[in-house]
Scaffold this motif. Structure first.
Motif, PDB file in Angstrom:
ATOM      1  N   VAL A  11      23.332  12.510  95.928  1.00 14.64           N
ATOM      2  CA  VAL A  11      24.248  11.822  96.842  1.00 14.64           C
ATOM      3  C   VAL A  11      23.809  12.003  98.293  1.00 14.64           C
ATOM      4  CG1 VAL A  11      26.634  11.564  97.617  1.00 14.64           C
ATOM      5  CG2 VAL A  11      26.166  12.130  95.223  1.00 14.64           C
ATOM      6  N   GLY A  12      23.446  13.214  98.629  1.00  7.93           N
ATOM      7  CA  GLY A  12      22.927  13.495  99.960  1.00  7.93           C
ATOM      8  C   GLY A  12      23.960  13.342 101.057  1.00  7.93           C
ATOM      9  N   SER A  13      23.571  12.686 102.141  1.00 11.61           N
ATOM     10  CA  SER A  13      24.439  12.568 103.313  1.00 11.61           C
ATOM     11  C   SER A  13      25.387  11.378 103.234  1.00 11.61           C
ATOM     12  CB  SER A  13      23.582  12.458 104.581  1.00 11.61           C
ATOM     13  OG  SER A  13      22.737  11.312 104.513  1.00 11.61           O
ATOM     14  N   ASP A  14      25.362  10.649 102.126  1.00 16.76           N
ATOM     15  CA  ASP A  14      26.267   9.512 101.987  1.00 16.76           C
ATOM     16  C   ASP A  14      27.733   9.955 102.022  1.00 16.76           C
ATOM     17  OD1 ASP A  14      24.135   7.871 101.822  1.00 16.76           O
ATOM     18  OD2 ASP A  14      24.307   7.434  99.682  1.00 16.76           O
ATOM     19  N   ALA A  15      28.011  11.156 101.546  1.00 16.89           N
ATOM     20  CA  ALA A  15      29.371  11.693 101.550  1.00 16.89           C
ATOM     21  C   ALA A  15      29.281  13.214 101.677  1.00 16.89           C
ATOM     22  CB  ALA A  15      30.111  11.305 100.279  1.00 16.89           C
ATOM     23  N   ARG A  16      30.277  13.807 102.332  1.00 18.47           N
ATOM     24  CA  ARG A  16      30.275  15.263 102.517  1.00 18.47           C
ATOM     25  C   ARG A  16      31.041  15.932 101.386  1.00 18.47           C
ATOM     26  NH1 ARG A  16      33.172  19.441 105.324  1.00 18.47           N
ATOM     27  NH2 ARG A  16      34.870  18.006 105.848  1.00 18.47           N
ATOM     28  N   ALA A  17      30.440  16.963 100.812  1.00 20.64           N
ATOM     29  CA  ALA A  17      31.058  17.680  99.698  1.00 20.64           C
ATOM     30  C   ALA A  17      31.292  19.139 100.062  1.00 20.64           C
ATOM     31  CB  ALA A  17      30.180  17.596  98.455  1.00 20.64           C
ATOM     32  N   MET A  18      32.441  19.653  99.639  1.00 16.17           N
ATOM     33  CA  MET A  18      32.753  21.074  99.711  1.00 16.17           C
ATOM     34  C   MET A  18      32.910  21.572  98.280  1.00 16.17           C
ATOM     35  SD  MET A  18      35.589  20.755 102.742  1.00 16.17           S
ATOM     36  CE  MET A  18      35.990  19.063 102.290  1.00 16.17           C
ATOM     37  N   VAL A  19      32.310  22.692  97.963  1.00 13.92           N
ATOM     38  CA  VAL A  19      32.343  23.210  96.596  1.00 13.92           C
ATOM     39  C   VAL A  19      33.369  24.335  96.496  1.00 13.92           C
ATOM     40  CG1 VAL A  19      31.002  24.224  94.720  1.00 13.92           C
ATOM     41  CG2 VAL A  19      29.917  22.602  96.293  1.00 13.92           C
TER      42      VAL A  19
END
Length: 211
Positions: free
Chosen positions: A154-162
């Motif tokens: 996905v990369g920088s297309d969307a920000r993820a927090m785990v």
């Protein structure tokens, strides 16, 4: 010369023991949470992942909880007149039981067979719906691999927090004491290697999803 070689061997042994003992803790990687568009509960780890997703929802970090649809023997069992209840059905029930409204739960449309496909699917669904931030909920030992694969697919297309499911029974500090945790560490280690080299190894079976 002999003394130097023995000293080097001793250092290597100590480093090996430290790395071995710390492997379980190293697999755990969590982010500081902030407000997101959605919470995504990865498949597997019943019921801990769904329970953690409901807790994050209750804390107000996101207005929606998304679930994946793991591939299963639906068609084969239908031929036998047996209805197959997928994991997404149980995760939905857990969420509702814990107070998440039905209207806030969304099951992704396409079936998936492994973590890579799960994250690709949630990334695609986010783009289709104009979402830009997500909290990914999974088991503690799975967090580093989830983050690594997200960066790749996905990369920088969307920000993820785990976010780790804190009630998961994985014992990061003593993972070698039972076969479940040993299997988890080995699987996650191999999965990370696969991710680092570009995910060249496909899923073993269309009937399996990583726990």
């Amino acid at each position: 010369m002999k003394r130097a070689a023995l000293g080097l061997l001793a250092v290597l042994i100590v480093l090996g023991v430290v790395a071995f003992r710390g492997a379980g803790r190293w697999l755990e990687r969590e982010d500081q949470l902030s407000h997101a568009d959605v919470i995504f509960v990865l498949s597997g780890g019943l019921p801990q992942r769904a329970l953690e997703g409901s807790k994050v929802f209750a804390m107000g970090y996101a207005p929606e909880v998304w679930l994946s649809r793991p591939d299963g023997p639906t068609d084969e069992l239908a031929k036998l007149g047996i209805h197959f209840y997928g994991e997404e059905d149980y995760n939905r029930q857990i969420l509702v039981h814990e107070g998440v409204p039905e209207t806030a739960i969304h099951v992704l449309p396409l079936p998936v067979v492994n973590t890579e496909e799960e994250l690709q699917e949630v990334g695609s669904e986010m783009r289709r719906n104009g979402k830009t931030t997500v909290i990914l909920v999974t088991s503690p030992q799975h967090t580093r691999r989830v983050w690594t694969i997200w960066q790749r697919v996905v990369g920088s297309d969307a920000r993820a927090m785990v976010r780790a499911a804190h009630d998961d029974p994985f014992d990061a500090d003593h993972w070698w004491r039972n076969t479940r945790d040993v299997f988890s560490v080995v699987r996650e280690g191999l999965g990370l290697v696969n991710a680092w080299i570009g995910l060249p190894v496909p899923p073993h079976s269309k009937r399996m999803i990583e726990p």
